[in-house]
Design a protein around this motif. Structure first.
Motif, PDB file in Angstrom:
ATOM      1  N   GLU A   1      10.767   8.255  35.447  1.00 42.69           N
ATOM      2  CA  GLU A   1      12.173   8.413  35.066  1.00 42.69           C
ATOM      3  C   GLU A   1      13.000   8.993  36.208  1.00 42.69           C
ATOM      4  O   GLU A   1      14.164   8.610  36.404  1.00 42.69           O
ATOM      5  CB  GLU A   1      12.267   9.305  33.826  1.00 42.69           C
ATOM      6  CG  GLU A   1      11.737   8.621  32.572  1.00 42.69           C
ATOM      7  CD  GLU A   1      11.633   9.574  31.396  1.00 42.69           C
ATOM      8  OE1 GLU A   1      11.814  10.803  31.606  1.00 42.69           O
ATOM      9  OE2 GLU A   1      11.372   9.097  30.271  1.00 42.69           O
TER      10      GLU A   1
ATOM     11  N   THR B   1      19.802   2.148  31.513  1.00 47.68           N
ATOM     12  CA  THR B   1      18.338   2.042  31.585  1.00 47.68           C
ATOM     13  C   THR B   1      17.709   2.226  30.216  1.00 47.68           C
ATOM     14  O   THR B   1      16.744   1.535  29.867  1.00 47.68           O
ATOM     15  CB  THR B   1      17.757   3.067  32.569  1.00 47.68           C
ATOM     16  OG1 THR B   1      18.022   4.389  32.102  1.00 47.68           O
ATOM     17  CG2 THR B   1      18.343   2.902  33.952  1.00 47.68           C
TER      18      THR B   1
ATOM     19  N   ASN C   1      15.501  -0.661  28.210  1.00 43.71           N
ATOM     20  CA  ASN C   1      14.196  -0.366  27.601  1.00 43.71           C
ATOM     21  C   ASN C   1      14.158  -0.814  26.144  1.00 43.71           C
ATOM     22  O   ASN C   1      13.205  -1.462  25.696  1.00 43.71           O
ATOM     23  CB  ASN C   1      13.911   1.138  27.664  1.00 43.71           C
ATOM     24  CG  ASN C   1      13.367   1.592  29.008  1.00 43.71           C
ATOM     25  OD1 ASN C   1      13.009   0.774  29.849  1.00 43.71           O
ATOM     26  ND2 ASN C   1      13.299   2.896  29.200  1.00 43.71           N
ATOM     27  N   GLU C   2      15.189  -0.457  25.401  1.00 45.30           N
ATOM     28  CA  GLU C   2      15.211  -0.759  23.963  1.00 45.30           C
ATOM     29  C   GLU C   2      15.355  -2.253  23.685  1.00 45.30           C
ATOM     30  O   GLU C   2      14.719  -2.790  22.769  1.00 45.30           O
ATOM     31  CB  GLU C   2      16.339   0.013  23.281  1.00 45.30           C
ATOM     32  CG  GLU C   2      16.124   1.513  23.256  1.00 45.30           C
ATOM     33  CD  GLU C   2      14.839   1.891  22.542  1.00 45.30           C
ATOM     34  OE1 GLU C   2      14.598   1.374  21.426  1.00 45.30           O
ATOM     35  OE2 GLU C   2      14.050   2.675  23.115  1.00 45.30           O
TER      36      GLU C   2
ATOM     37  N   ARG D   1      11.936  -3.741  24.372  1.00 47.72           N
ATOM     38  CA  ARG D   1      11.000  -3.411  23.289  1.00 47.72           C
ATOM     39  C   ARG D   1      11.259  -4.308  22.070  1.00 47.72           C
ATOM     40  O   ARG D   1      10.334  -4.835  21.449  1.00 47.72           O
ATOM     41  CB  ARG D   1      11.160  -1.943  22.901  1.00 47.72           C
ATOM     42  CG  ARG D   1      10.112  -1.458  21.885  1.00 47.72           C
ATOM     43  CD  ARG D   1      10.551  -0.139  21.244  1.00 47.72           C
ATOM     44  NE  ARG D   1      10.964   0.836  22.232  1.00 47.72           N
ATOM     45  CZ  ARG D   1      10.151   1.645  22.890  1.00 47.72           C
ATOM     46  NH1 ARG D   1       8.847   1.569  22.657  1.00 47.72           N
ATOM     47  NH2 ARG D   1      10.618   2.515  23.765  1.00 47.72           N
TER      48      ARG D   1
ATOM     49  N   GLY E   1       8.729  -1.048  26.767  1.00 51.69           N
ATOM     50  CA  GLY E   1       9.788  -0.186  26.276  1.00 51.69           C
ATOM     51  C   GLY E   1      10.007   1.040  27.146  1.00 51.69           C
ATOM     52  O   GLY E   1      10.989   1.772  26.959  1.00 51.69           O
ATOM     53  N   PHE E   2       9.103   1.266  28.072  1.00 49.96           N
ATOM     54  CA  PHE E   2       9.271   2.364  29.033  1.00 49.96           C
ATOM     55  C   PHE E   2       9.522   1.845  30.449  1.00 49.96           C
ATOM     56  O   PHE E   2      10.391   2.339  31.167  1.00 49.96           O
ATOM     57  CB  PHE E   2       8.027   3.250  29.034  1.00 49.96           C
ATOM     58  CG  PHE E   2       8.095   4.392  30.019  1.00 49.96           C
ATOM     59  CD1 PHE E   2       8.954   5.464  29.794  1.00 49.96           C
ATOM     60  CD2 PHE E   2       7.329   4.375  31.175  1.00 49.96           C
ATOM     61  CE1 PHE E   2       9.033   6.507  30.716  1.00 49.96           C
ATOM     62  CE2 PHE E   2       7.400   5.413  32.086  1.00 49.96           C
ATOM     63  CZ  PHE E   2       8.258   6.485  31.856  1.00 49.96           C
TER      64      PHE E   2
ATOM     65  N   GLN F   1      12.976   0.037  32.529  1.00 45.81           N
ATOM     66  CA  GLN F   1      13.970   0.812  33.272  1.00 45.81           C
ATOM     67  C   GLN F   1      13.779   0.735  34.789  1.00 45.81           C
ATOM     68  O   GLN F   1      14.693   1.064  35.545  1.00 45.81           O
ATOM     69  CB  GLN F   1      13.915   2.278  32.843  1.00 45.81           C
ATOM     70  CG  GLN F   1      12.625   2.989  33.220  1.00 45.81           C
ATOM     71  CD  GLN F   1      12.583   4.413  32.716  1.00 45.81           C
ATOM     72  OE1 GLN F   1      13.443   5.217  33.052  1.00 45.81           O
ATOM     73  NE2 GLN F   1      11.585   4.726  31.893  1.00 45.81           N
TER      74      GLN F   1
ATOM     75  N   THR G   1      12.605  -8.795  30.405  1.00 42.70           N
ATOM     76  CA  THR G   1      13.568  -7.870  31.014  1.00 42.70           C
ATOM     77  C   THR G   1      14.777  -8.613  31.551  1.00 42.70           C
ATOM     78  O   THR G   1      15.896  -8.091  31.547  1.00 42.70           O
ATOM     79  CB  THR G   1      12.891  -7.049  32.125  1.00 42.70           C
ATOM     80  OG1 THR G   1      11.725  -6.410  31.596  1.00 42.70           O
ATOM     81  CG2 THR G   1      13.834  -5.987  32.678  1.00 42.70           C
TER      82      THR G   1
END
Length: 442
Positions: free
Chosen positions: A249, A266, A270-271, A274, A291-292, A295, A375
């Motif tokens: 992060e 970011t 991610n969301e 996911r 989901g992580f 970003q 993505t």
């Protein structure tokens, strides 16, 4: 013949047999011993000698039973450890499930099993009592304890403690007074216990059938140590994972400082990613990871000059080539570490397009990693919704129309068809995510 049948049956083979007979020839004694007799007495027999021989045989039987119980306990310990290891997921470690499995194996109904198991956590005032009820059911109760009240049952660190009420020089009612009222209220009475303490955690087993001995205490110790080892490993791995995620992060935030993008962007990417991964049925681990790691798609922009990133007008061909290089730069930054493989694939491929018109390598169709295809859709939607130096923010309806119908720059054949359909099904969720994580200036 009766003795031989008793000893040949596995269910009765260890019942002690003392043979009392009028036969006194040596060969008769040998025949009796070979038939399985544990002792052989020739009449007339003195009463005191017979009692002494019977007591010795019963002691040997009790020792065998304890060894057999300990063997079964070790077998249960091995089963518990195998289950813990084969199902070990350190990042989603379920302490309660591991403790319940420990309780089921320790409290399993047999001739010597205890009736209850108390585990007191490091903080010393929260305990969990597992009890065996009718039909073998195991129940769990949470207790709030006063740490000083546990001193009467708690051994020193790394030691075991064994207690049988009749060996304590007290009456049974007097013996009850040593236990915390919270424990007594659940169990109603205590006849004996075995306790083990390690790593700040206290484990106590209550009310063994028969006297508790070192055999039972060592089984309790083994089961407790195995459980605590798994718990400690999980906690340490989780601490390492938290540090790893914080570093990822931090790297993502560093890239944002060079660009017009925000931390909210970011989070939204991610969301979105996911949501799409779930919709197309990807495995749960893939869904969690993307989901992580989504970003990290623009981490390579650290290598692009801010004047290019924030230029309000059209980029020159030279500037455009520099801009496109952020994909390769991002992959280089993330390197070859296996744990960052998905993040690297995303950084490198999130501008590739299904029809082969993307960059940096012009990959086409399934040549593009799935995480890159997902993505790419997430990033395109959020870019359309967000204000940029060269464009205003578009409402959800316009962004949706551009993706679904195309506007010349973006066309439907840029997207994996399955992801394209998933986006259409979950478009309302995309709108909700944007509103939920909208920045102050958006």
């Amino acid at each position: 013949e009766v003795c031989r049948r008793i000893k040949d049956d596995p269910e009765t083979a260890f019942i002690p047999v003392v043979m009392v007979t009028a036969l006194d020839r040596p060969e008769d004694k040998v025949q009796g011993i070979e038939a399985g007799a544990d002792d052989f007495l020739t009449k007339p027999v003195r009463r005191e000698e017979l009692i002494a021989r019977v007591r010795t045989a019963l002691k040997m039987k009790d020792l065998h039973d304890r060894l057999q119980s300990a063997y079964k306990g070790v077998d249960r310990l091995n089963e518990h450890m195998m289950l813990a290891l084969t199902s070990f997921e350190p990042l989603s470690f379920d302490r309660d499930a591991i403790e319940m499995d420990l309780a089921k194996r320790l409290l399993v109904p047999d001739e010597r099993a205890p009736q209850a198991l108390l585990i007191v956590s490091d903080e010393g005032n929260v305990g969990r009592m597992y009890r065996r009820r009718g039909g073998g059911e195991i129940t769990r109760d949470e207790l709030h304890l006063n740490p000083p009240s546990l001193k009467s049952v708690s051994p020193d660190e790394g030691e075991v403690r064994i207690s049988n009420w009749w060996q304590e020089g007290k009456t049974l009612p007097e013996y009850q007074s040593r236990f915390p009222k919270e424990v007594f209220n659940l169990l109603k009475f205590v006849e004996n216990f075995a306790a083990f303490r390690t790593g700040g955690t206290l484990v106590v087993a209550f009310n063994y059938a028969g006297d508790v001995s070192a055999f039972e205490a060592e089984v309790l110790k083994g089961l407790a140590i195995h459980t605590l080892v798994i718990s400690t490993m999980s906690r340490q791995i989780q601490e390492t994972e938290r540090a790893f995620r914080y570093s990822v992060e931090a790297l993502s935030r560093a890239a944002e400082e060079n660009d017009e993008e925000t931390w909210e962007h970011t989070i939204r990417v991610n969301e979105y990613a996911r949501t799409l991964a779930e919709e197309i049925g990807m495995p749960s681990r893939f869904v969690e990871d993307i989901g992580f790691f989504a970003q990290m798609h623009d981490v390579g922009k650290i290598h692009v000059h801010p004047d290019i990133l924030r230029k309000p007008g059209k980029l020159t061909p030279e500037e455009w080539e520099v801009m496109k290089s952020h994909t390769i730069a991002g992959a280089k930054i993330l390197g070859e570490e296996p744990r960052l493989k998905m993040a690297r694939n995303i950084a490198l491929s999130h501008h590739e397009k299904w029809n082969g018109s993307g960059y940096p390598y012009g990959l086409k169709g399934e040549q593009i990693p799935m995480e890159g295809r997902i993505t790419m859709m997430a990033d395109v939607y959020d870019a359309l919704r967000s204000k940029r130096p060269y464009k205003p923010a578009f409402p959800h309806e316009k962004a949706y129309k551009i993706i679904v119908e195309g506007d010349g720059r973006t066309t439907p054949d840029h997207f994996d068809p399955d992801i394209f359909e998933a986006f259409k099904r979950r478009a309302d969720d995309f709108a909700d995510i944007f509103e939920r994580y909208k920045g102050e200036d958006e």
